[in-house]
Design an enzyme around this catalytic site. Sequence first.
Site, PDB file in Angstrom:
ATOM      1  N   TYR A  46      30.172  18.645  49.834  1.00  0.00           N
ATOM      2  CA  TYR A  46      29.435  19.104  51.019  1.00  0.00           C
ATOM      3  C   TYR A  46      29.348  17.964  52.025  1.00  0.00           C
ATOM      4  O   TYR A  46      29.044  16.832  51.650  1.00  0.00           O
ATOM      5  CB  TYR A  46      28.013  19.533  50.641  1.00  0.00           C
ATOM      6  CG  TYR A  46      27.797  21.014  50.875  1.00  0.00           C
ATOM      7  CD1 TYR A  46      27.936  21.551  52.156  1.00  0.00           C
ATOM      8  CD2 TYR A  46      27.483  21.867  49.823  1.00  0.00           C
ATOM      9  CE1 TYR A  46      27.762  22.906  52.368  1.00  0.00           C
ATOM     10  CE2 TYR A  46      27.312  23.225  50.037  1.00  0.00           C
ATOM     11  CZ  TYR A  46      27.454  23.747  51.318  1.00  0.00           C
ATOM     12  OH  TYR A  46      27.297  25.078  51.537  1.00  0.00           O
ATOM     13  N   GLU A  48      28.045  18.485  55.647  1.00  0.00           N
ATOM     14  CA  GLU A  48      27.563  18.983  56.948  1.00  0.00           C
ATOM     15  C   GLU A  48      27.303  17.809  57.887  1.00  0.00           C
ATOM     16  O   GLU A  48      26.742  16.790  57.481  1.00  0.00           O
ATOM     17  CB  GLU A  48      26.282  19.794  56.755  1.00  0.00           C
ATOM     18  CG  GLU A  48      26.575  21.179  56.216  1.00  0.00           C
ATOM     19  CD  GLU A  48      25.328  22.011  55.975  1.00  0.00           C
ATOM     20  OE1 GLU A  48      24.214  21.523  56.249  1.00  0.00           O
ATOM     21  OE2 GLU A  48      25.472  23.146  55.495  1.00  0.00           O
ATOM     22  N   ASP A 192      44.310  28.645  74.693  1.00  0.00           N
ATOM     23  CA  ASP A 192      44.394  28.856  73.253  1.00  0.00           C
ATOM     24  C   ASP A 192      45.876  28.726  72.904  1.00  0.00           C
ATOM     25  O   ASP A 192      46.672  29.618  73.193  1.00  0.00           O
ATOM     26  CB  ASP A 192      43.871  30.260  72.921  1.00  0.00           C
ATOM     27  CG  ASP A 192      43.956  30.587  71.439  1.00  0.00           C
ATOM     28  OD1 ASP A 192      44.713  29.906  70.715  1.00  0.00           O
ATOM     29  OD2 ASP A 192      43.281  31.539  71.002  1.00  0.00           O
ATOM     30  N   THR A 218      45.157  26.923  66.255  1.00  0.00           N
ATOM     31  CA  THR A 218      45.135  26.966  64.794  1.00  0.00           C
ATOM     32  C   THR A 218      46.039  25.838  64.323  1.00  0.00           C
ATOM     33  O   THR A 218      46.795  25.254  65.114  1.00  0.00           O
ATOM     34  CB  THR A 218      45.659  28.301  64.246  1.00  0.00           C
ATOM     35  OG1 THR A 218      46.957  28.540  64.777  1.00  0.00           O
ATOM     36  CG2 THR A 218      44.735  29.447  64.608  1.00  0.00           C
ATOM     37  N   LYS A 221      50.386  27.530  62.222  1.00  0.00           N
ATOM     38  CA  LYS A 221      51.546  28.282  62.725  1.00  0.00           C
ATOM     39  C   LYS A 221      52.687  27.290  62.959  1.00  0.00           C
ATOM     40  O   LYS A 221      53.217  26.760  61.996  1.00  0.00           O
ATOM     41  CB  LYS A 221      51.137  29.067  63.973  1.00  0.00           C
ATOM     42  CG  LYS A 221      50.020  30.098  63.670  1.00  0.00           C
ATOM     43  CD  LYS A 221      49.652  30.935  64.869  1.00  0.00           C
ATOM     44  CE  LYS A 221      48.653  32.023  64.535  1.00  0.00           C
ATOM     45  NZ  LYS A 221      47.253  31.638  64.731  1.00  0.00           N
ATOM     46  N   ARG A 227      45.775  26.558  56.768  1.00  0.00           N
ATOM     47  CA  ARG A 227      45.099  27.580  57.567  1.00  0.00           C
ATOM     48  C   ARG A 227      43.797  27.006  58.134  1.00  0.00           C
ATOM     49  O   ARG A 227      42.923  26.586  57.377  1.00  0.00           O
ATOM     50  CB  ARG A 227      44.788  28.754  56.631  1.00  0.00           C
ATOM     51  CG  ARG A 227      44.374  30.027  57.271  1.00  0.00           C
ATOM     52  CD  ARG A 227      44.628  31.177  56.326  1.00  0.00           C
ATOM     53  NE  ARG A 227      46.063  31.373  56.217  1.00  0.00           N
ATOM     54  CZ  ARG A 227      46.808  32.040  57.103  1.00  0.00           C
ATOM     55  NH1 ARG A 227      46.221  32.606  58.143  1.00  0.00           N
ATOM     56  NH2 ARG A 227      48.094  32.157  56.950  1.00  0.00           N
TER      57      ARG A 227
HETATM   58  N1  DSN Z   1      46.776  36.949  63.556  1.00  0.00           N
HETATM   59  C1  DSN Z   1      47.303  35.896  64.381  1.00  0.00           C
HETATM   60  C2  DSN Z   1      48.697  36.201  64.794  1.00  0.00           C
HETATM   61  O1  DSN Z   1      49.386  36.725  63.965  1.00  0.00           O
HETATM   62  O2  DSN Z   1      49.107  35.931  65.906  1.00  0.00           O
HETATM   63  C3  DSN Z   1      46.429  35.713  65.498  1.00  0.00           C
HETATM   64  O3  DSN Z   1      45.098  35.698  65.064  1.00  0.00           O
END
Ligand code: DSN
Length: 424
Positions: A46, A48, A192, A218, A221, A227
């Site tokens: 933990y 925080e 984003d 994110t 990707k 993730r």
């Molecule tokens: N689900 C993601 C995507 O596939 O683009 C976006 O949140």
Amino acid sequence: MCDVDIFDLIEQEKKRQQNGIELIASENYVSIDVMNAVGSILTNKYAEGYPDRRYYGGCEIVDKIEQLAIDRAKRLFNVGYVNVQPHSGTQANAAVITSILKPGQRILSLGLEFGGHLTHGTPVSFSGKLYEAFHYSVDKITGLVDMDEVENIANKVHPNLIICGASAYSRDWDYGRFRSIADSCGALLMADIAHPAGIIACGKLNDPFDFCHIVTTTTHKTLRGPRGGMIMMRNDFVNPFGVLDKKGDKRMMSSLIDSSVFPGNQGGPLMHVIAGKAVAFKEALSSDYKEYIDQVCDNAKCLASCFTESGYDIISGGTDNHLILVDLHNKNISGKEAEIVLDKAGITVNKNMIPYDDRGANITSGIRIGTPAITTRGFKQKECKKIFEYINDAILHKNDDDYLSDIKNKVKDEFKDFKTPANS
Ligand code: DSN
């Protein structure tokens, strides 16, 4: 005692990832080092708070881990501020939006049906429930974001926050024009970059940090990390609205965002995932990663050419990044049907609405295809051409399950030497 139920299923999924062709634009295969970090004992801790200001003892080592993740992300994107704690892209967007806006204030973003994202003001998300959202679109002919429309709507509704960025848009963004529109109506600008983050880090797309006040992403990707989510700013600034400070003072955005991530939107950070992010950022700073990203983009361009040369319509006619959006109207198949047919052939894609789609989100008229995962396996243009042939063949034989199962076997055998990291 080993949980055979779960570990057997994990083995099955590991084989599925090796045997099929993964074309979901938002997926990738992480390295063994990233996996080892995410699967480590760090999950027990933990922590925080933030490095050197935690609410728990025993954080001296995880402090160093989080600081390394922050420092590496700063180098990767050439920015002054990073928060690596968001558990996902949705959490990153929630933290930023709720740190800037009071409920009822206005967001302007790309509509979901034109490639936008749920968290950019759709009614089913916190962002559409708490805020008044307005949306711009893409031009029906060119498939490109209609900047004149962005300007017209901004002048009319005076949004407090403009968002650029998308989940299914294959072209680059004119961040400079967005910034002048934001400035002219007194809005903040957020990008984003969840999808193209890795390509931006390698300098192959326009740099959002030159113009956007805040950038979210994110990490799983094109960035090829675990993730998770992340928030960045090139330069910190004073919150121009001063809306969330009890005393009415204007606080620095970095302080507002940190408080909005924790304790505003999340509890304890996932230290094992943050360690995985740090590993991925180090990998992304290497020359191997730059070669990988070059190939991701070359593969996407190659697939786009294969589709257009065979009479398929590609939204916007091509791609600047890692994905293409295929309009299936002239192929007598819906997106949903194509997703199912391709699944039977061992090829994974997702159905996706195309701009001005006459079918809803559950059926759709398009499929979205991305190259990050196959490129991690080592696929180049030669293999992309072969994949296109299999996709086209599967669509032509959509009602012949034996034929599709035959393709599935061919896909498994033909690419068996292109290993995912976990299967190496
Ligand atoms: N689900 C993601 C995507 O596939 O683009 C976006 O949140």
